[in-house]
Each structure stands twice: as structure tokens, then as C-alpha cells.
Motif scaffolding. Structure first.
Motif, PDB file in Angstrom:
ATOM      1  N   SER A   1      54.145  32.701  59.640  1.00  0.00           N
ATOM      2  CA  SER A   1      53.726  32.006  60.439  1.00  0.00           C
ATOM      3  C   SER A   1      53.252  33.221  61.079  1.00  0.00           C
ATOM      4  O   SER A   1      52.667  34.070  61.315  1.00  0.00           O
ATOM      5  CB  SER A   1      55.188  32.186  60.899  1.00  0.00           C
ATOM      6  N   GLY A   2      52.103  31.938  62.305  1.00  0.00           N
ATOM      7  CA  GLY A   2      51.906  32.749  63.173  1.00  0.00           C
ATOM      8  C   GLY A   2      49.962  33.128  62.946  1.00  0.00           C
ATOM      9  O   GLY A   2      49.366  33.473  63.199  1.00  0.00           O
ATOM     10  N   TRP A   3      49.357  32.682  61.440  1.00  0.00           N
ATOM     11  CA  TRP A   3      48.177  31.790  61.649  1.00  0.00           C
ATOM     12  C   TRP A   3      47.179  32.059  62.519  1.00  0.00           C
ATOM     13  O   TRP A   3      46.502  32.518  62.664  1.00  0.00           O
ATOM     14  CB  TRP A   3      48.285  31.061  60.528  1.00  0.00           C
ATOM     15  N   THR A   4      47.897  30.982  63.664  1.00  0.00           N
ATOM     16  CA  THR A   4      47.295  30.119  64.398  1.00  0.00           C
ATOM     17  C   THR A   4      46.686  31.562  65.557  1.00  0.00           C
ATOM     18  O   THR A   4      45.851  31.670  66.379  1.00  0.00           O
ATOM     19  CB  THR A   4      47.172  29.331  65.389  1.00  0.00           C
ATOM     20  N   THR A   5      48.344  31.777  65.961  1.00  0.00           N
ATOM     21  CA  THR A   5      47.563  33.242  66.562  1.00  0.00           C
ATOM     22  C   THR A   5      46.538  34.029  66.756  1.00  0.00           C
ATOM     23  O   THR A   5      46.028  34.778  67.478  1.00  0.00           O
ATOM     24  CB  THR A   5      49.756  34.167  66.937  1.00  0.00           C
ATOM     25  N   LEU A   6      46.863  34.641  65.539  1.00  0.00           N
ATOM     26  CA  LEU A   6      46.272  35.340  64.720  1.00  0.00           C
ATOM     27  C   LEU A   6      44.083  35.200  64.782  1.00  0.00           C
ATOM     28  O   LEU A   6      43.951  35.734  65.711  1.00  0.00           O
ATOM     29  CB  LEU A   6      46.430  36.057  63.200  1.00  0.00           C
ATOM     30  N   VAL A   7      44.364  33.906  64.490  1.00  0.00           N
ATOM     31  CA  VAL A   7      42.505  33.580  64.887  1.00  0.00           C
ATOM     32  C   VAL A   7      41.982  33.829  66.093  1.00  0.00           C
ATOM     33  O   VAL A   7      41.204  33.956  67.328  1.00  0.00           O
ATOM     34  CB  VAL A   7      42.527  31.760  64.482  1.00  0.00           C
ATOM     35  N   CYS A   8      43.660  33.647  67.131  1.00  0.00           N
ATOM     36  CA  CYS A   8      43.791  33.045  68.323  1.00  0.00           C
ATOM     37  C   CYS A   8      42.371  34.532  68.490  1.00  0.00           C
ATOM     38  O   CYS A   8      41.530  35.112  69.735  1.00  0.00           O
ATOM     39  CB  CYS A   8      43.983  32.674  69.647  1.00  0.00           C
ATOM     40  N   ILE A   9      43.623  35.465  68.547  1.00  0.00           N
ATOM     41  CA  ILE A   9      43.106  37.020  68.472  1.00  0.00           C
ATOM     42  C   ILE A   9      42.201  37.015  68.032  1.00  0.00           C
ATOM     43  O   ILE A   9      41.716  38.062  68.351  1.00  0.00           O
ATOM     44  CB  ILE A   9      44.404  37.416  68.204  1.00  0.00           C
ATOM     45  N   ILE A  10      41.426  37.574  66.715  1.00  0.00           N
ATOM     46  CA  ILE A  10      40.399  37.588  66.521  1.00  0.00           C
ATOM     47  C   ILE A  10      39.545  36.940  67.150  1.00  0.00           C
ATOM     48  O   ILE A  10      38.936  37.742  67.674  1.00  0.00           O
ATOM     49  CB  ILE A  10      40.456  36.942  64.826  1.00  0.00           C
ATOM     50  N   LEU A  11      39.097  35.888  67.040  1.00  0.00           N
ATOM     51  CA  LEU A  11      38.056  35.542  67.982  1.00  0.00           C
ATOM     52  C   LEU A  11      37.877  36.170  69.940  1.00  0.00           C
ATOM     53  O   LEU A  11      37.419  36.330  70.026  1.00  0.00           O
ATOM     54  CB  LEU A  11      38.731  33.840  68.354  1.00  0.00           C
ATOM     55  N   PHE A  12      39.201  36.753  70.169  1.00  0.00           N
ATOM     56  CA  PHE A  12      39.443  36.558  71.852  1.00  0.00           C
ATOM     57  C   PHE A  12      38.488  38.339  71.916  1.00  0.00           C
ATOM     58  O   PHE A  12      38.005  39.012  72.231  1.00  0.00           O
ATOM     59  CB  PHE A  12      40.628  36.905  72.295  1.00  0.00           C
ATOM     60  N   ILE A  13      39.369  38.861  70.762  1.00  0.00           N
ATOM     61  CA  ILE A  13      39.241  40.573  70.699  1.00  0.00           C
ATOM     62  C   ILE A  13      37.499  40.412  70.337  1.00  0.00           C
ATOM     63  O   ILE A  13      37.196  41.750  70.614  1.00  0.00           O
ATOM     64  CB  ILE A  13      39.468  41.140  69.589  1.00  0.00           C
ATOM     65  N   GLY A  14      37.244  39.946  69.084  1.00  0.00           N
ATOM     66  CA  GLY A  14      35.706  39.484  68.981  1.00  0.00           C
ATOM     67  C   GLY A  14      35.138  39.321  69.507  1.00  0.00           C
ATOM     68  O   GLY A  14      33.632  40.294  69.963  1.00  0.00           O
ATOM     69  N   GLY A  15      34.716  38.736  70.995  1.00  0.00           N
ATOM     70  CA  GLY A  15      34.420  38.063  71.776  1.00  0.00           C
ATOM     71  C   GLY A  15      34.158  39.497  73.258  1.00  0.00           C
ATOM     72  O   GLY A  15      32.880  39.839  73.052  1.00  0.00           O
ATOM     73  N   LEU A  16      35.286  39.607  73.126  1.00  0.00           N
ATOM     74  CA  LEU A  16      35.486  41.078  73.822  1.00  0.00           C
ATOM     75  C   LEU A  16      34.501  42.156  73.540  1.00  0.00           C
ATOM     76  O   LEU A  16      34.239  42.756  73.953  1.00  0.00           O
ATOM     77  CB  LEU A  16      37.029  41.567  74.469  1.00  0.00           C
ATOM     78  N   GLN A  17      34.399  42.378  72.192  1.00  0.00           N
ATOM     79  CA  GLN A  17      33.556  43.719  71.604  1.00  0.00           C
ATOM     80  C   GLN A  17      32.316  43.373  72.010  1.00  0.00           C
ATOM     81  O   GLN A  17      31.606  44.002  72.415  1.00  0.00           O
ATOM     82  CB  GLN A  17      34.165  43.631  70.678  1.00  0.00           C
ATOM     83  N   MET A  18      31.469  42.054  72.075  1.00  0.00           N
ATOM     84  CA  MET A  18      30.280  42.410  71.689  1.00  0.00           C
ATOM     85  C   MET A  18      29.912  41.739  73.354  1.00  0.00           C
ATOM     86  O   MET A  18      28.927  42.176  73.402  1.00  0.00           O
ATOM     87  CB  MET A  18      30.334  40.010  71.580  1.00  0.00           C
ATOM     88  N   PHE A  19      30.969  41.204  74.165  1.00  0.00           N
ATOM     89  CA  PHE A  19      30.638  41.395  75.568  1.00  0.00           C
ATOM     90  C   PHE A  19      30.396  42.662  76.660  1.00  0.00           C
ATOM     91  O   PHE A  19      29.595  43.203  76.588  1.00  0.00           O
ATOM     92  CB  PHE A  19      31.808  40.834  76.849  1.00  0.00           C
ATOM     93  N   PHE A  20      31.647  43.322  76.131  1.00  0.00           N
ATOM     94  CA  PHE A  20      31.521  45.028  75.910  1.00  0.00           C
ATOM     95  C   PHE A  20      29.645  45.646  75.562  1.00  0.00           C
ATOM     96  O   PHE A  20      29.693  46.439  76.166  1.00  0.00           O
ATOM     97  CB  PHE A  20      32.951  45.807  75.392  1.00  0.00           C
TER      98      PHE A  20
END
Ligand code: UDP
Ligand code: MG
Length: 323
Positions: free
Chosen positions: A262-281
């Protein structure tokens, strides 16, 4: 007798210039205790600014002009003016009459009598500016003052009179990305503020779009602060900690309840969020690198096409460079 150099950056100011010239001559000729020099910098205007300047300089030998090959921006125009100014006191003012000319005698007296190095005219309101622009500007000053070690005063613009010593300090900075508001504060001479009511432009329209103001604001932050990089590092540490906590939580939950998939959706959200943050920085780091790139190229800040000051000197210099 003290000499005052009045630097006027001009970009498409053919309509304002005659009005400005009349006013400045009136005031400058009235200051009996000083002699003045007018230094117009034509920043690659696309209208008839240059011919207006030529006419003025023919009729008044104290009026000098420098004309750039293209538009290099107000920062470049101010630098050219400061470098060419020969006065004991130097003042920078806009050609659109937004900087009240009548403050000049007061500024000079303050410099002279109070033995300080800089007098800056500070506008107390933002009459004539759009609501959004005023709002953003106000918040920009709050942010930049928190982020950098130097203090920038809201409303204190480029309209300031400086002593020769201060001007020499400002032009001794050889950086390509110039952010004068910061430099004036960085050099650290005692500065007196003279308040004035903001006035709308005499004619024409402002050369600043919201986008160019935004870019200018970013330049200011990057020139005078490393805080964005610090925020990037701290966010990295914070997210590592969060990941660690989440790992322990998931391990315990799985041991007790089972169901590890379980927690697949959470995982996708987290990956996207962290990915976005990395690009931002990465973008922020990229901004600093871009500035370094421009600095190391050592390109000239401006290129002069023609001028009526020290033409021999300029000619000799070019000849020497090509020899
Ligand atoms: N200016 C310049 N180069 C530019 C833009 C502006 O020399 O690329 C000059 C412009 O002619 C004016 C002064 O800088 O004398 C201030 O410009 P503006 O009035 O557009 O700015 P604002 O007063 O809106 O901040
Ligand atoms: Mg203006």
C-alpha cells in the motif's frame, strides 16, 4: 569653487529631455557657489534622444554626452556616467523629471555643511506607480533586507549626490553584474535621506516591465546574499530527516499490519514533490553559476559609440588597443 557633475541616463527620452534641461539649467545656474557639468548618457535610444543631446551640447559647453552602441541598461549608463564624471560631487538623476530638480541645492548644502559623503532623495510614497508594482517592491525590500547583510532602504533610489571619495569607491568595483542600490549601501559612507513626494513621469512611459523588475530583484538578491543556497542545503537535510522518519514509520506499520504494497499514491506524490524541489534548487544554483559565467568572461559593461568628452583620450585609447 566646487564642481558638480550631474549624470543623466537617458533611454528614449526625446520628449522629456527638453523639459528636464530647462529645469536643470534653471537650478544649476542659480547655484552661484558651484560650477556644474551635465553628463548625459544615451543608452542606445531608438528615438531622437541622441540628436536632442547633440543640440543641447552645441548650445551649452557644460553639457556632455556619451552614447552607447545599443541599450545596455540603466546600471551600465550610471557606471559610464560615474566613470566619466570629473566633479568633486556627483549626482545621478532620471531624465523624466521624477527626481525633483529643486532638491539639488539642499543636497549640496547637506553634503558640504554636514561633512557627509552621500545625500539620497527618498520618496515617501509611490504615487504614479501601479498597485501591484508598489506591493511587490515593498515586499522585495523586506525580503532582501532580511537576506543580505547590507541595508537597502525602501524608496531610496538612484537619485543621490555623492562625494568624490564615495564615487571612487563605487567605481572601484569591477563586477559585471552591477546592482548599484546594493553597492551604494555596501561602500558604507554616511548617508543622509531627504524625503520627497513621488511624482508621475513628465512624458513617455516607464522602461520597466514587471518581468524586468522581477529579474532586477533576483539580481539584487543574488548579488548580495547567499541565503538561497543556504535554504537549499537546509531543505536537503530536512527532507533526508523526513525520509528517515517515514522509513521507520513504514517499517513498524508493516511489521504490525502487514500489507507492504500500500502507499503507492503517497510514493508518487513524494517523488514528484522532491523532484520538483530538486529542480527548483538546481535552478537557484544555476542562477549563481550564470552570474559567475558572466563575471569570468570579463565583458565590458557598455560600449561607447560616440561622445563629446575627451574624444582625444578615447581615440588614443582605441588606437593603442589596436596597435
Ligand atoms: N534608463 C536607461 N536605460 C534603460 C532604462 C532606463 O538609461 O535601459 C533611464 C531612463 O531614461 C530614465 C531612468 O533610467 O532616465 C529611469 O527610467 P524609468 O523612468 O523608466 O524608470 P522608473 O522611474 O519607472 O523606475
Ligand atoms: Mg522614471
Amino acid at each position: 569653487m566646487d564642481r558638480i557633475s550631474i549624470i543623466v541616463p537617458c533611454y528614449n527620452e526625446e520628449e522629456s529631455l527638453p523639459l528636464f534641461y530647462d529645469e536643470i539649467i534653471d537650478i544649476a545656474e542659480g547655484m552661484n557657489e558651484v560650477s556644474y557639468e551635465l553628463l548625459f548618457v544615451n543608452d542606445g535610444s531608438k528615438d531622437n534622444t541622441l540628436s536632442v543631446l547633440k543640440k543641447i551640447s552645441v548650445s551649452n559647453e557644460r553639457a556632455k554626452y556619451i552614447s552607447f552602441t545599443r541599450n545596455f541598461g540603466k546600471e551600465a549608463a550610471m557606471l559610464a556616467g560615474l566613470q566619466k564624471a570629473s566633479g568633486d560631487y556627483v549626482v545621478i538623476m532620471d531624465a523624466d523629471l521624477q527626481h525633483p530638480v529643486k532638491l539639488l541645492p539642499e543636497m549640496y548644502q547637506a553634503l558640504k555643511n554636514e561633512k557627509i559623503d552621500c545625500v539620497c532623495a527618498k520618496r515617501v510614497d509611490r504615487e504614479g506607480d501601479g498597485k501591484l508594482r508598489s506591493f511587490l517592491t515593498k515586499h522585495f525590500y523586506n525580503i532582501i533586507n532580511k537576506m543580505s547583510e547590507i541595508e537597502m532602504v525602501d524608496g531610496a533610489g538612484d537619485y543621490r549626490m555623492m562625494s568624490r571619495q564615495m564615487v571612487d569607491s563605487v567605481i572601484s568595483f569591477k563586477e559585471y553584474n552591477r546592482y548599484s542600490k546594493g553597492l551604494f549601501s555596501f561602500v558604507g559612507f554616511e548617508t543622509k535621506m531627504i524625503p520627497y513626494q513621488n511624482i508621475g513621469r513628465a512624458t513617455g512611459s516607464t522602461k520597466w516591465s514587471l518581468f524586468s523588475l522581477w529579474k532586477y530583484a533576483i539580481d539584487g538578491v543574488i548579488s548580495f546574499s547567499n541565503i538561497p543556497l543556504v535554504i537549499a542545503s537546509f531543505s536537503g537535510i530536512l527532507f533526508c530527516l523526513l525520509a528517515f522518519v517515514l522509513a521507520i514509520y513504514t517499517a513498524i506499520k508493516t511489521t504490525i499490519y502487514g500489507n507492504p504494497t500500500s502507499g503507492w499514491t503517497t510514493l508518487v506524490c513524494i517523488i514528484l514533490f522532491i523532484g520538483g524541489l530538486q529542480m527548483f534548487f538546481m535552478g537557484i544554483i544555476g542562477q549563481y553559476i550564470a552570474k559567475i559565467y558572466m563575471e569570468v568572461k570579463h565583458r565590458p559593461v557598455y560600449i561607447v559609440k560616440e561622445s563629446n568628452i575627451e574624444s582625444n583620450h578615447i581615440k588614443q585609447k582605441t588606437e593603442k588597443e589596436f596597435a
